[in-house]
Structures are given as C-alpha cells and as structure tokens.
Design an enzyme around this catalytic site. Sequence first.
Site: not given
Ligand code: FPP
Length: 251
Positions: A31, A44, A205, A142, A48, A199, A218, A33-35, A80
């Site tokens: 979690d 965004r 959450r 792994l 990712h 997380r 844990e 990536n967007g921020r 989606w």
């Molecule tokens: C949640 O962050 C992240 C996702 C919904 C997508 C995760 C996908 C990847 C890391 C890329 C593809 C994965 C692989 C295994 C190659 P968010 O976008 O909700 O972040 P935010 O809460 O900051 O907006």
Amino acid sequence: MAFLHQFFQKKHLKKSVDMTKLPRHIAIVMDGNGRWAKRYGMPRQAGHAAGSETFRRTAIACKELGIEYLTVYAFSTENWKRPQQEVSAIMDLLRQYLAEAIEKMSSDRVRLAFFGDLSGLSDDIVELIVRAEEASSHFEGLQVNICINYGGRDEILHAAAQLARSCMDGRMTPEEISEEAFSSSLYSAGVPDPDLIIRPSGEYRVSNFLLWQSAYSEYYFTDVLWPDFDKQELIHAIRAFQGRSRRFGGI
Ligand code: FPP
C-alpha cells in the site's frame, strides 16, 4: 568504497535477525503507491511501477534471508472500481513481471503461485500465470504467492461452495468439514498461514486480505510508503515479529 559499505551494512542487518526464529510466511499489503507518486508529482501509475520494483527487491531479500513463503496483495476484487487507466497500468505491470519471471526462471529459482479468481482476468494473463506456475513448480526455497483479483471474502465463499458441492456429490459429509478441509479448499491450499503480515503506508486496516489465514498472524504496521520499503524495513518487521510472544489462544 560504496560497495564495501553496502557489504558490511548487509552483514550487520542480517546479524541483527535471529535466523533460528524466522517467520516461515510473510504476507504484505503493498500500500501507498498512489501517495508516493503524488508526493513526487507523478501519475499514480508511476507509483505502481515503483511498487512493482519494490516487490522484486523484497522477493530477493526474502530469498536471501531464507523465508519460505512471501504473499503479496497485487490486485483486490474491489480494485476494479479504480479508473480504467490505472487498472490497465497494474495489469500491464503484471504482464511485464510474468514475462520477465518466465524468462529468468532458471536463474531466480523461485516457485510462483497465484491466489484469486483468475476467471476474471484476461486470457493472455491467465496463460502467463499457468506457464509461470508450471515452469516453477519444482523449485525449492522461496515460494512467492501473488494475489490477483483476490478478496478474502470471495475466497471463503468459493471454498464454501466447493465444500457444499462435495457434500452434494456424496464425496464428503457436512460433519467432515473441518478447519483442515476448509483450508484445503482455499486458494492458498497447502501453504502455511502467514506468521507476519506487513502493511506499510500508515493504514491500519485488513482490507479483505487473507481473512481466514490471518487468524493468528502477527501484524506489523509502518508509515513508510510501499515504493520506499527496503531491506532495512523488512528486517525491522522481522525483528518486531521476533519480539512478540505468540500464544495462539493459550497462555
Ligand atoms: C495499493 O496502493 C496498491 C495496489 C492496489 C496495486 C499494487 C500493484 C503493484 C505493486 C504492481 C503490480 C504487482 C506485481 C506483483 C508485479 P494504492 O494505490 O492504494 O496507494 P494509495 O493508498 O497511496 O493510493
């Protein structure tokens, strides 16, 4: 010099972990990536892409440490709802990762598995998934589980329907529905429950992740955004886990 510094830093980090008490299974909600992208004035999708690189590095770090299972939440049944452009970008990153993983399989030697409702994915991705799973199934060490079109509730419903069908077909009786039978009907069949769930990004959450399997996991929360998560953070999480007293309901 930089190389020597990195070498000693790596050695020191690894030494700070009790290698006899490693979590067997680490699961991560990737979690933030967007921020992260917003922080750097990028779209965004760039977040990712950076998150995808962090995933690759984390898998290598887990392999080096001797972790047996790493499970990552890549795309949920609820994701989606995001704009089409963002969904397509995540699917493209998966395609890219799968193609690369198949190509580098003999050197990486990581077993790959995918949890989720694959019927909701496009045919070319399903084909890559099947190839990646088959070609890597004999590797030891792994196992990386990637959750795509995954939801904990969806997984439980899917398992319940499968068990109901078995009862209706006369292959089992309702009394035979044990915790073991239920676990074996989940996408994660055969994989031990996660010991440690990480997380990042300051959110506290569960977000429909591994609902059944996390009964005694844990949790480790950190404010670091997923693209900035590194080996040092992983070690912090493992050390925090090693400091916990797990009682599984006992005393
Ligand atoms: C949640 O962050 C992240 C996702 C919904 C997508 C995760 C996908 C990847 C890391 C890329 C593809 C994965 C692989 C295994 C190659 P968010 O976008 O909700 O972040 P935010 O809460 O900051 O907006």
